[in-house]
Motif scaffolding. Structure first.
Motif: not given
Length: 255
Positions: A205-218, A220-235
């Protein structure tokens, strides 16, 4: 604008195990991107493929628009010279004093000169350490101080890109926040591009401009840091909230 780093459909297998299965990711110049995901999801393998420490089995990796997927020899060495690296745990050399650790990459393993000692002291000052630590051994420093030394080493060669591998591992929350602040400050002041892998959501949360989540080799979500707790992505929701139950298989079961 050309992306600083671009991965397109990158895959990597080890025997029958597929670690990366078509990773797509862009990092813009001067951007700080954090990759999150569980253990064994391929975060470190992704960094190693970008650096050329491993070769991807499929897909394309570009840095500054250049295809670096299969570089060798001098071209690979020139590519790696663009990067600084903060290793998980610091990876300092116990047999060398702090100042020689800081400038090690500049000496290519040879004994450093007195002028480089002065440079090391200047770099230590940038991360909040005084000249009194220059001649100490890493074992004489606290965990937080060792991380600072590792940060100084990561910026010594004036890299264009810095990789941070679990930068707050082993630190208590207060010292971890100090390191996060230093990372933000250095990335901003040096104008570098940063790519970080971490399990530490406070750090992300502190150092990112953007966060990407890697799961099962892909990714699965890529978005602004401020949306990480409101991503709409179950993973992402399960991971950032530390929930045992959800789409990520934890082996816990539902009973």
């Amino acid at each position: 604008m050309t992306a600083k780093i671009e991965l397109a459909r990158v895959s990597k297998r080890f025997g029958r195990k597929t670690v990366l299965d078509g990773v797509d990711l862009k990092v813009e110049p001067g951007e700080s991107v954090v990759i999150i995901g569980g253990s064994g999801t391929g975060k470190s393998v992704t960094l190693k493929c970008i650096l050329g420490l491993m070769q991807a089995d499929a897909g394309t990796i570009r840095v500054d628009g250049q295809d670096v997927t299969h570089l060798k020899g001098r071209a690979l060495a020139a590519h790696r010279a663009k990067f600084g690296m903060l290793f998980q745990g610091g990876a300092l050399f116990d047999s060398l004093p702090v100042w020689r650790n800081v400038v090690f990459a500049l000496t290519q393993g040879r004994w450093a000169t007195g002028s480089l000692r002065g440079l090391a002291i200047d770099l230590l000052a940038r991360v909040g350490l005084g000249p009194e630590v220059a001649d100490l051994r890493p074992a004489e420093l606290s965990g937080g101080m060792q991380k600072r030394v590792a940060l100084a080493r990561a910026i010594a060669a004036k890299p264009e890109i810095i990789f941070f591998d679990e930068p707050t591992t082993g630190l208590d929350p207060i010292r971890a926040d100090v390191i996060n602040d230093l990372i933000v400050e250095l990335v901003r002041d040096l104008g570098v591009t940063a790519l970080t892998i971490t399990h530490d959501m406070a750090s992300a949360r502190k150092i990112a401009d953007r966060v990407a989540m890697l799961h099962a080799g892909r990714i699965v979500w890529d978005g602004p840091r401020d949306l990480i707790y409101d991503s709409g992505n179950a993973y992402v929701d399960q991971f950032v909230n530390g929930r045992a139950h959800g789409p990520i298989d934890t082996g816990v079961g539902n009973g």
